[in-house]
Design a protein around this motif. Structure first.
Motif, PDB file in Angstrom:
ATOM      1  N   ASN A   1       0.822  -1.223   0.000  1.00  0.00           N
ATOM      2  CA  ASN A   1       0.000   0.000   0.000  1.00  0.00           C
ATOM      3  C   ASN A   1       0.856   1.275   0.000  1.00  0.00           C
ATOM      4  O   ASN A   1       0.532   2.270  -0.636  1.00  0.00           O
ATOM      5  CB  ASN A   1      -0.930   0.009   1.208  1.00  0.00           C
ATOM      6  CG  ASN A   1      -2.055  -1.021   1.073  1.00  0.00           C
ATOM      7  OD1 ASN A   1      -2.406  -1.403  -0.038  1.00  0.00           O
ATOM      8  ND2 ASN A   1      -2.617  -1.474   2.199  1.00  0.00           N
ATOM      9  N   GLU A   2       1.924   1.208   0.817  1.00  0.00           N
ATOM     10  CA  GLU A   2       2.819   2.367   0.871  1.00  0.00           C
ATOM     11  C   GLU A   2       3.463   2.633  -0.493  1.00  0.00           C
ATOM     12  O   GLU A   2       3.594   3.772  -0.930  1.00  0.00           O
ATOM     13  CB  GLU A   2       3.898   2.145   1.936  1.00  0.00           C
ATOM     14  CG  GLU A   2       3.399   2.194   3.361  1.00  0.00           C
ATOM     15  CD  GLU A   2       2.841   3.549   3.711  1.00  0.00           C
ATOM     16  OE1 GLU A   2       3.402   4.586   3.209  1.00  0.00           O
ATOM     17  OE2 GLU A   2       1.840   3.630   4.428  1.00  0.00           O
ATOM     18  N   LEU A   3       3.865   1.536  -1.138  1.00  0.00           N
ATOM     19  CA  LEU A   3       4.481   1.648  -2.471  1.00  0.00           C
ATOM     20  C   LEU A   3       3.500   2.221  -3.484  1.00  0.00           C
ATOM     21  O   LEU A   3       3.850   3.047  -4.335  1.00  0.00           O
ATOM     22  CB  LEU A   3       4.983   0.283  -2.935  1.00  0.00           C
ATOM     23  CG  LEU A   3       5.723   0.246  -4.281  1.00  0.00           C
ATOM     24  CD1 LEU A   3       6.955   1.152  -4.223  1.00  0.00           C
ATOM     25  CD2 LEU A   3       6.118  -1.178  -4.636  1.00  0.00           C
ATOM     26  N   LYS A   4       2.256   1.799  -3.351  1.00  0.00           N
ATOM     27  CA  LYS A   4       1.220   2.284  -4.270  1.00  0.00           C
ATOM     28  C   LYS A   4       1.001   3.783  -4.086  1.00  0.00           C
ATOM     29  O   LYS A   4       0.858   4.538  -5.054  1.00  0.00           O
ATOM     30  CB  LYS A   4      -0.073   1.520  -4.006  1.00  0.00           C
ATOM     31  CG  LYS A   4      -1.203   1.900  -4.955  1.00  0.00           C
ATOM     32  CD  LYS A   4      -2.442   1.071  -4.660  1.00  0.00           C
ATOM     33  CE  LYS A   4      -3.580   1.475  -5.616  1.00  0.00           C
ATOM     34  NZ  LYS A   4      -4.804   0.700  -5.327  1.00  0.00           N
ATOM     35  N   LYS A   5       0.994   4.207  -2.813  1.00  0.00           N
ATOM     36  CA  LYS A   5       0.810   5.631  -2.542  1.00  0.00           C
ATOM     37  C   LYS A   5       1.959   6.468  -3.100  1.00  0.00           C
ATOM     38  O   LYS A   5       1.769   7.566  -3.622  1.00  0.00           O
ATOM     39  CB  LYS A   5       0.696   5.839  -1.040  1.00  0.00           C
ATOM     40  CG  LYS A   5      -0.616   5.337  -0.442  1.00  0.00           C
ATOM     41  CD  LYS A   5      -0.641   5.591   1.059  1.00  0.00           C
ATOM     42  CE  LYS A   5      -1.945   5.095   1.680  1.00  0.00           C
ATOM     43  NZ  LYS A   5      -1.981   5.321   3.143  1.00  0.00           N
ATOM     44  N   VAL A   6       3.183   5.900  -2.933  1.00  0.00           N
ATOM     45  CA  VAL A   6       4.358   6.593  -3.454  1.00  0.00           C
ATOM     46  C   VAL A   6       4.271   6.745  -4.971  1.00  0.00           C
ATOM     47  O   VAL A   6       4.547   7.806  -5.538  1.00  0.00           O
ATOM     48  CB  VAL A   6       5.656   5.856  -3.059  1.00  0.00           C
ATOM     49  CG1 VAL A   6       6.856   6.455  -3.804  1.00  0.00           C
ATOM     50  CG2 VAL A   6       5.872   5.921  -1.554  1.00  0.00           C
ATOM     51  N   ASN A   7       3.863   5.652  -5.636  1.00  0.00           N
ATOM     52  CA  ASN A   7       3.735   5.673  -7.105  1.00  0.00           C
ATOM     53  C   ASN A   7       2.685   6.687  -7.542  1.00  0.00           C
ATOM     54  O   ASN A   7       2.875   7.442  -8.504  1.00  0.00           O
ATOM     55  CB  ASN A   7       3.364   4.289  -7.625  1.00  0.00           C
ATOM     56  CG  ASN A   7       4.536   3.344  -7.614  1.00  0.00           C
ATOM     57  OD1 ASN A   7       5.704   3.779  -7.642  1.00  0.00           O
ATOM     58  ND2 ASN A   7       4.277   2.044  -7.557  1.00  0.00           N
ATOM     59  N   GLU A   8       1.553   6.696  -6.842  1.00  0.00           N
ATOM     60  CA  GLU A   8       0.484   7.629  -7.187  1.00  0.00           C
ATOM     61  C   GLU A   8       0.943   9.074  -6.992  1.00  0.00           C
ATOM     62  O   GLU A   8       0.628   9.969  -7.781  1.00  0.00           O
ATOM     63  CB  GLU A   8      -0.745   7.350  -6.335  1.00  0.00           C
ATOM     64  CG  GLU A   8      -1.462   6.052  -6.715  1.00  0.00           C
ATOM     65  CD  GLU A   8      -2.620   5.730  -5.771  1.00  0.00           C
ATOM     66  OE1 GLU A   8      -2.714   6.424  -4.724  1.00  0.00           O
ATOM     67  OE2 GLU A   8      -3.405   4.827  -6.093  1.00  0.00           O
ATOM     68  N   SER A   9       1.713   9.283  -5.900  1.00  0.00           N
ATOM     69  CA  SER A   9       2.236  10.625  -5.643  1.00  0.00           C
ATOM     70  C   SER A   9       3.214  11.062  -6.721  1.00  0.00           C
ATOM     71  O   SER A   9       3.191  12.203  -7.186  1.00  0.00           O
ATOM     72  CB  SER A   9       2.913  10.635  -4.265  1.00  0.00           C
ATOM     73  OG  SER A   9       3.499  11.901  -4.014  1.00  0.00           O
ATOM     74  N   LEU A  10       4.070  10.108  -7.113  1.00  0.00           N
ATOM     75  CA  LEU A  10       5.048  10.428  -8.177  1.00  0.00           C
ATOM     76  C   LEU A  10       4.345  10.721  -9.502  1.00  0.00           C
ATOM     77  O   LEU A  10       4.746  11.626 -10.243  1.00  0.00           O
ATOM     78  CB  LEU A  10       6.026   9.259  -8.337  1.00  0.00           C
ATOM     79  CG  LEU A  10       7.025   9.065  -7.207  1.00  0.00           C
ATOM     80  CD1 LEU A  10       7.822   7.773  -7.423  1.00  0.00           C
ATOM     81  CD2 LEU A  10       7.967  10.261  -7.109  1.00  0.00           C
ATOM     82  N   ILE A  11       3.314   9.933  -9.783  1.00  0.00           N
ATOM     83  CA  ILE A  11       2.569  10.134 -11.029  1.00  0.00           C
ATOM     84  C   ILE A  11       1.907  11.506 -11.020  1.00  0.00           C
ATOM     85  O   ILE A  11       1.924  12.242 -12.016  1.00  0.00           O
ATOM     86  CB  ILE A  11       1.499   9.027 -11.204  1.00  0.00           C
ATOM     87  CG1 ILE A  11       2.182   7.688 -11.506  1.00  0.00           C
ATOM     88  CG2 ILE A  11       0.537   9.386 -12.337  1.00  0.00           C
ATOM     89  CD1 ILE A  11       1.243   6.505 -11.509  1.00  0.00           C
ATOM     90  N   LYS A  12       1.323  11.871  -9.880  1.00  0.00           N
ATOM     91  CA  LYS A  12       0.664  13.171  -9.762  1.00  0.00           C
ATOM     92  C   LYS A  12       1.659  14.312  -9.910  1.00  0.00           C
ATOM     93  O   LYS A  12       1.396  15.301 -10.604  1.00  0.00           O
ATOM     94  CB  LYS A  12      -0.037  13.249  -8.408  1.00  0.00           C
ATOM     95  CG  LYS A  12      -0.892  14.502  -8.254  1.00  0.00           C
ATOM     96  CD  LYS A  12      -1.642  14.466  -6.941  1.00  0.00           C
ATOM     97  CE  LYS A  12      -2.510  15.722  -6.815  1.00  0.00           C
ATOM     98  NZ  LYS A  12      -3.270  15.730  -5.530  1.00  0.00           N
ATOM     99  N   GLU A  13       2.824  14.139  -9.260  1.00  0.00           N
ATOM    100  CA  GLU A  13       3.867  15.168  -9.378  1.00  0.00           C
ATOM    101  C   GLU A  13       4.350  15.296 -10.820  1.00  0.00           C
ATOM    102  O   GLU A  13       4.608  16.404 -11.314  1.00  0.00           O
ATOM    103  CB  GLU A  13       5.036  14.818  -8.456  1.00  0.00           C
ATOM    104  CG  GLU A  13       4.743  14.995  -6.991  1.00  0.00           C
ATOM    105  CD  GLU A  13       5.931  14.621  -6.121  1.00  0.00           C
ATOM    106  OE1 GLU A  13       7.015  14.337  -6.696  1.00  0.00           O
ATOM    107  OE2 GLU A  13       5.798  14.618  -4.893  1.00  0.00           O
ATOM    108  N   ASN A  14       4.471  14.148 -11.478  1.00  0.00           N
ATOM    109  CA  ASN A  14       4.912  14.139 -12.875  1.00  0.00           C
ATOM    110  C   ASN A  14       3.899  14.833 -13.776  1.00  0.00           C
ATOM    111  O   ASN A  14       4.259  15.581 -14.694  1.00  0.00           O
ATOM    112  CB  ASN A  14       5.144  12.700 -13.324  1.00  0.00           C
ATOM    113  CG  ASN A  14       5.774  12.624 -14.712  1.00  0.00           C
ATOM    114  OD1 ASN A  14       6.821  13.201 -14.950  1.00  0.00           O
ATOM    115  ND2 ASN A  14       5.105  11.907 -15.616  1.00  0.00           N
TER     116      ASN A  14
END
Length: 272
Positions: free
Chosen positions: A1-14
């Motif tokens: 779940n933590e990894l998923k949140k990180v990925n979603e955050s990175l995608i949003k930042e991108n």
């Protein structure tokens, strides 16, 4: 779940970063277009200034050249805009004064008429024919100017017809019939206007070439900077070449361009 949140955050930042980059790109592209537009305007202004400077030089050359021309005393000229420019008047004066043509055909009533008619008044053996379509202009100009007795103003109506691959060419009606059998030393062309023509302008003289040319001749045309006049001059040259008539060609530039085509014995007129 933590990894998923990180990925979603990175995608949003991108995505946000891409939006910023795209916005900056659009702004830069707009700025580049604006700069190009300004440069284009500046180039046009610089070129126009260059042409104006050339015209100014010709004005001085013209003024210096006619200082002692007694046969021009009292004649006033207003070159430019729709009328011929100083370079045209200068070359025309040199033709009249230096080689003394005896037969002159002029297409278009105006500033050049003042010059040629003054010359004709001095040389009584000269035949000067002016072609003009506009009776109101003929009447107005005639009321303001005095012409030599051997200057003849002939009104010919305009018509739109076909010439080669152009079906919208403005021409003088029955032009070739009026000049059948006549020969000229000098032909000055500053009419008719181009109108809606697709390719050619001022084609009338082509209809009587080369039979209308005396052994010694000069053909002048104003507005050679325009495409229609260039196309017409190209055909004139082709006719002379096919007839085996040797000639020279010169171009004089001011705000507009003047082209001159002469017989070999008058070739110095191309490099004045």
């Amino acid at each position: 779940n933590e990894l998923k949140k990180v990925n979603e955050s990175l995608i949003k930042e991108n995505q946000e970063l891409n939006k910023i980059i795209n916005k900056r790109f659009d702004e830069t592209e707009t700025q580049i277009k604006d700069v190009k537009s300004r440069v284009n305007v500046a180039e046009k202004q610089a070129y126009h200034s260059f042409l104006q400077a050339q015209e100014g030089v010709w004005a001085h050359v013209w003024s210096d050249t006619i200082k002692n021309a007694g046969w021009l005393d009292g004649v006033v000229f207003s070159p430019g805009r729709w009328a011929v420019g100083y370079q045209y008047l200068y070359v025309l004066y040199r033709i009249l004064n230096d080689v003394l043509p005896e037969s002159v055909l002029e297409l278009g009533l105006g500033q050049s008429t003042r010059l040629i008619s003054a010359y004709a008044g001095e040389k009584k053996n000269v035949e000067h024919i002016v072609i003009e379509h506009d009776i109101e202009w003929i009447n107005f100009f005639s009321a303001k100017n005095t012409f030599a007795s051997n200057t003849c103003i002939k009104k010919l109506d305009l018509e739109t017809g076909s010439f080669l691959d152009d079906d919208q060419v403005i021409m003088y009606r029955d032009f070739e019939h009026f000049f059948k059998g006549k020969k000229f030393n000098l032909i000055s062309i500053d009419a008719p206007f181009g109108g809606k023509a697709k390719k050619y302008a001022r084609v009338d003289v082509i209809k009587i070439l080369p039979l209308c040319l005396a052994d010694s001749f000069a053909i002048m045309m104003d507005d050679y900077n325009r495409a229609g006049e260039k196309e017409t001059v190209a055909i004139i040259e082709k006719i002379l070449q096919e007839a085996g008539i040797s000639y020279c060609k010169g171009i004089y530039s001011g705000v507009k361009q003047t082209v001159i085509i002469t017989s070999d014995n008058w070739k110095f007129l191309c490099t004045l």
